[in-house]
Design a protein around this motif. Structure first.
Motif, PDB file in Angstrom:
ATOM      1  N   LEU A  52       0.832  -1.206   0.000  1.00 38.11           N
ATOM      2  CA  LEU A  52       0.000   0.000   0.000  1.00 38.11           C
ATOM      3  C   LEU A  52       0.865   1.254   0.000  1.00 38.11           C
ATOM      4  CD1 LEU A  52      -2.764   1.366   0.139  1.00 38.11           C
ATOM      5  CD2 LEU A  52      -2.677   1.121   2.645  1.00 38.11           C
ATOM      6  N   ALA A  53       2.022   1.199   0.659  1.00 38.97           N
ATOM      7  CA  ALA A  53       2.906   2.363   0.725  1.00 38.97           C
ATOM      8  C   ALA A  53       3.419   2.785  -0.643  1.00 38.97           C
ATOM      9  CB  ALA A  53       4.094   2.063   1.644  1.00 38.97           C
ATOM     10  N   THR A  54       3.417   1.871  -1.599  1.00 41.46           N
ATOM     11  CA  THR A  54       3.847   2.227  -2.956  1.00 41.46           C
ATOM     12  C   THR A  54       2.733   2.920  -3.748  1.00 41.46           C
ATOM     13  OG1 THR A  54       3.180   0.118  -3.979  1.00 41.46           O
ATOM     14  CG2 THR A  54       5.357   0.212  -2.940  1.00 41.46           C
ATOM     15  N   PHE A  55       1.554   3.019  -3.144  1.00 50.59           N
ATOM     16  CA  PHE A  55       0.426   3.694  -3.775  1.00 50.59           C
ATOM     17  C   PHE A  55       0.051   4.978  -3.035  1.00 50.59           C
ATOM     18  CE2 PHE A  55       0.096  -0.553  -5.410  1.00 50.59           C
ATOM     19  CZ  PHE A  55      -0.375  -0.407  -6.705  1.00 50.59           C
ATOM     20  N   SER A  56      -0.080   4.901  -1.720  1.00 49.14           N
ATOM     21  CA  SER A  56      -0.611   6.030  -0.971  1.00 49.14           C
ATOM     22  C   SER A  56       0.129   6.177   0.353  1.00 49.14           C
ATOM     23  CB  SER A  56      -2.106   5.846  -0.729  1.00 49.14           C
ATOM     24  OG  SER A  56      -2.348   4.602  -0.094  1.00 49.14           O
ATOM     25  N   THR A  57      -0.183   7.255   1.063  1.00 49.44           N
ATOM     26  CA  THR A  57       0.527   7.559   2.297  1.00 49.44           C
ATOM     27  C   THR A  57      -0.166   6.954   3.511  1.00 49.44           C
ATOM     28  OG1 THR A  57      -0.675   9.634   2.617  1.00 49.44           O
ATOM     29  CG2 THR A  57       1.371   9.731   1.336  1.00 49.44           C
ATOM     30  N   ALA A  58       0.575   6.898   4.606  1.00 47.32           N
ATOM     31  CA  ALA A  58       0.044   6.467   5.896  1.00 47.32           C
ATOM     32  C   ALA A  58       0.892   7.123   6.975  1.00 47.32           C
ATOM     33  CB  ALA A  58       0.088   4.948   6.038  1.00 47.32           C
ATOM     34  N   PRO A  59       0.312   7.433   8.111  1.00 49.52           N
ATOM     35  CA  PRO A  59       1.076   8.118   9.155  1.00 49.52           C
ATOM     36  C   PRO A  59       2.014   7.182   9.902  1.00 49.52           C
ATOM     37  CG  PRO A  59      -1.132   7.649   9.947  1.00 49.52           C
ATOM     38  CD  PRO A  59      -1.101   7.200   8.507  1.00 49.52           C
ATOM     39  N   GLY A  60       3.116   7.751  10.409  1.00 48.85           N
ATOM     40  CA  GLY A  60       3.991   6.977  11.258  1.00 48.85           C
ATOM     41  C   GLY A  60       3.321   6.657  12.582  1.00 48.85           C
ATOM     42  N   ILE A  61       2.629   7.632  13.159  1.00 46.58           N
ATOM     43  CA  ILE A  61       1.802   7.456  14.350  1.00 46.58           C
ATOM     44  C   ILE A  61       0.398   7.929  13.993  1.00 46.58           C
ATOM     45  CG2 ILE A  61       1.387   8.191  16.722  1.00 46.58           C
ATOM     46  CD1 ILE A  61       4.389   8.554  17.040  1.00 46.58           C
ATOM     47  N   ARG A  62      -0.573   7.054  14.113  1.00 47.33           N
ATOM     48  CA  ARG A  62      -1.933   7.394  13.682  1.00 47.33           C
ATOM     49  C   ARG A  62      -2.611   8.258  14.740  1.00 47.33           C
ATOM     50  NH1 ARG A  62      -5.121   4.850   9.375  1.00 47.33           N
ATOM     51  NH2 ARG A  62      -3.132   3.825   8.978  1.00 47.33           N
ATOM     52  N   SER A  63      -2.795   9.523  14.400  1.00 49.63           N
ATOM     53  CA  SER A  63      -3.483  10.481  15.270  1.00 49.63           C
ATOM     54  C   SER A  63      -4.206  11.455  14.362  1.00 49.63           C
ATOM     55  CB  SER A  63      -2.477  11.217  16.163  1.00 49.63           C
ATOM     56  OG  SER A  63      -3.101  12.292  16.836  1.00 49.63           O
ATOM     57  N   THR A  64      -5.514  11.314  14.258  1.00 51.28           N
ATOM     58  CA  THR A  64      -6.276  12.078  13.264  1.00 51.28           C
ATOM     59  C   THR A  64      -6.005  13.576  13.312  1.00 51.28           C
ATOM     60  OG1 THR A  64      -8.017  10.417  13.120  1.00 51.28           O
ATOM     61  CG2 THR A  64      -8.590  12.654  12.449  1.00 51.28           C
ATOM     62  N   PRO A  65      -6.096  14.244  14.462  1.00 52.64           N
ATOM     63  CA  PRO A  65      -5.875  15.694  14.444  1.00 52.64           C
ATOM     64  C   PRO A  65      -4.454  16.071  14.039  1.00 52.64           C
ATOM     65  CG  PRO A  65      -6.136  14.889  16.698  1.00 52.64           C
ATOM     66  CD  PRO A  65      -6.534  13.776  15.796  1.00 52.64           C
ATOM     67  N   LEU A  88      -6.706  -2.915  -8.606  1.00 57.12           N
ATOM     68  CA  LEU A  88      -5.679  -3.732  -9.245  1.00 57.12           C
ATOM     69  C   LEU A  88      -5.594  -5.115  -8.588  1.00 57.12           C
ATOM     70  CD1 LEU A  88      -2.794  -1.139  -9.747  1.00 57.12           C
ATOM     71  CD2 LEU A  88      -4.034  -2.351 -11.557  1.00 57.12           C
ATOM     72  N   PRO A  89      -5.283  -6.152  -9.379  1.00 58.70           N
ATOM     73  CA  PRO A  89      -5.230  -7.525  -8.820  1.00 58.70           C
ATOM     74  C   PRO A  89      -3.882  -7.810  -8.155  1.00 58.70           C
ATOM     75  CG  PRO A  89      -4.802  -7.591 -11.173  1.00 58.70           C
ATOM     76  CD  PRO A  89      -5.100  -6.140 -10.838  1.00 58.70           C
ATOM     77  N   ILE A  90      -3.567  -7.057  -7.097  1.00 66.93           N
ATOM     78  CA  ILE A  90      -2.282  -7.182  -6.423  1.00 66.93           C
ATOM     79  C   ILE A  90      -2.339  -8.361  -5.451  1.00 66.93           C
ATOM     80  CG2 ILE A  90      -0.571  -5.982  -4.998  1.00 66.93           C
ATOM     81  CD1 ILE A  90      -2.029  -3.347  -5.863  1.00 66.93           C
ATOM     82  N   LYS A  91      -1.394  -9.255  -5.566  1.00 67.67           N
ATOM     83  CA  LYS A  91      -1.358 -10.447  -4.717  1.00 67.67           C
ATOM     84  C   LYS A  91      -1.192 -10.055  -3.247  1.00 67.67           C
ATOM     85  CE  LYS A  91       1.460 -14.582  -3.941  1.00 67.67           C
ATOM     86  NZ  LYS A  91       2.689 -15.307  -4.390  1.00 67.67           N
ATOM     87  N   GLY A  92      -2.120 -10.495  -2.387  1.00 68.83           N
ATOM     88  CA  GLY A  92      -2.022 -10.254  -0.957  1.00 68.83           C
ATOM     89  C   GLY A  92      -1.977  -8.790  -0.577  1.00 68.83           C
ATOM     90  N   LYS A  93      -2.751  -7.954  -1.253  1.00 63.75           N
ATOM     91  CA  LYS A  93      -2.614  -6.514  -1.068  1.00 63.75           C
ATOM     92  C   LYS A  93      -3.220  -5.978   0.221  1.00 63.75           C
ATOM     93  CE  LYS A  93      -6.724  -5.339  -3.795  1.00 63.75           C
ATOM     94  NZ  LYS A  93      -7.188  -4.604  -4.994  1.00 63.75           N
ATOM     95  N   GLY A  94      -4.210  -6.639   0.785  1.00 69.41           N
ATOM     96  CA  GLY A  94      -4.824  -6.148   2.011  1.00 69.41           C
ATOM     97  C   GLY A  94      -5.707  -4.935   1.772  1.00 69.41           C
ATOM     98  N   SER A  95      -5.952  -4.193   2.864  1.00 66.10           N
ATOM     99  CA  SER A  95      -6.859  -3.045   2.838  1.00 66.10           C
ATOM    100  C   SER A  95      -6.242  -1.845   2.134  1.00 66.10           C
ATOM    101  CB  SER A  95      -7.218  -2.661   4.272  1.00 66.10           C
ATOM    102  OG  SER A  95      -7.852  -1.400   4.318  1.00 66.10           O
ATOM    103  N   SER A  96      -7.106  -1.008   1.552  1.00 68.75           N
ATOM    104  CA  SER A  96      -6.671   0.263   0.972  1.00 68.75           C
ATOM    105  C   SER A  96      -6.707   1.394   1.993  1.00 68.75           C
ATOM    106  CB  SER A  96      -7.541   0.628  -0.234  1.00 68.75           C
ATOM    107  OG  SER A  96      -7.441  -0.349  -1.252  1.00 68.75           O
ATOM    108  N   ASP A  97      -7.063   1.092   3.230  1.00 67.45           N
ATOM    109  CA  ASP A  97      -7.062   2.035   4.357  1.00 67.45           C
ATOM    110  C   ASP A  97      -7.925   3.265   4.059  1.00 67.45           C
ATOM    111  OD1 ASP A  97      -6.500   3.124   6.809  1.00 67.45           O
ATOM    112  OD2 ASP A  97      -4.441   3.706   6.352  1.00 67.45           O
ATOM    113  N   TRP A  98      -9.190   3.009   3.718  1.00 68.59           N
ATOM    114  CA  TRP A  98     -10.084   4.113   3.382  1.00 68.59           C
ATOM    115  C   TRP A  98     -10.391   5.004   4.578  1.00 68.59           C
ATOM    116  CZ3 TRP A  98     -10.281   5.307  -1.379  1.00 68.59           C
ATOM    117  CH2 TRP A  98     -10.157   4.313  -2.369  1.00 68.59           C
TER     118      TRP A  98
END
Length: 235
Positions: free
Chosen positions: A118-131, A199-209
């Motif tokens: 997923l990191a090769t497609f979109s971003t994610a936080p190092g520490i998840r804190s919405t604000p 995309l049919p990515i093998k074992g891709k998991g969630s897109s973290d919507w």
């Protein structure tokens, strides 16, 4: 129509090279595997430079909805053209993400961690804190748009602007990108995230919507704030 196509091509190159460097660093058995954050930030800066050079042939070379909205807010771009530019940017981003997948297909298959994919497609936080994640994207995009508007008040040699913008992206990535991965561009994050979903990515998991709105809303807010403050300082 020329500007529309230019924004598609510029954004496609941005994502192909930007997400391409992430794929090279994190996917298994790539020769660039584990080369680190410095490589990623440099790769993204150069990707922006290439995208701006390519899109600048016929268009405004925004390759970022936040930049388009920021410039429109500042009165530097017509609001009537904003939807067309944003549509082109999302089309280009999705195409670019698909090309990254095709290019690295054997490495996606060899990588077990769905988070790395997923990191090769979109971003994610190092520490998840919405604000704080939202604030991080607002600050990063504020710097981007305020600096771009400020560049317009300076004179550079012909053809130098995209290079300067590339260094700006490197600076933002090195200084502010470690918290959220510095999307600072709604199309850069949401377009490839959509591609990851279909995309049919093998074992891709969630897109973290659940996180996906932050790299969209944060950059737009940051861009608008930057434009408004710039307008006050430079009426």
């Amino acid at each position: 129509m020329s500007a529309f196509v230019s924004e598609i091509i510029g954004t496609m190159l941005l994502i192909l090279l930007g997400n391409g460097v992430v794929a090279g660093v994190v996917l298994r058995h790539s020769k660039a595997e584990n080369s680190g954050w410095i490589v990623i930030t440099m790769g993204w800066g150069l990707a922006v430079m290439v995208g701006v050079y390519a899109a600048g042939i016929y268009g405004g070379a925004h390759i970022n909805p936040a930049v388009t909205i920021g410039l429109a807010t500042a009165g530097e771009f017509p609001w009537a053209d904003v939807p067309l530019y944003i549509l082109a940017q999302f089309i280009g981003a999705i195409i670019g993400a698909c090309l990254v997948y095709v290019h690295y297909k054997p490495h996606y298959d060899a990588t077990d961690d769905p988070g790395l994919k997923l990191a090769t497609f979109s971003t994610a936080p190092g520490i998840r804190s919405t604000p704080y994640n939202l604030i991080g994207e607002i600050i990063g995009t504020f710097v981007l748009v305020f600096a771009l508007l400020s560049f317009g008040a300076n004179t550079f040699a012909d053809g130098l602007n995209p290079l300067i913008v590339g260094f700006l992206i490197v600076s933002i990535g090195l200084s502010l990108g470690g918290t959220t991965g510095y999307a600072i561009n709604p199309a850069r994050d949401l377009g490839p995230r959509i591609a990851h979903a279909f995309l049919p990515i093998k074992g891709k998991g969630s897109s973290d919507w659940g996180y996906s709105w932050i790299p969209v809303v944060g950059p737009i807010i940051g861009a608008i704030i930057a434009a408004l403050i710039y307008g006050i300082l430079v009426p």
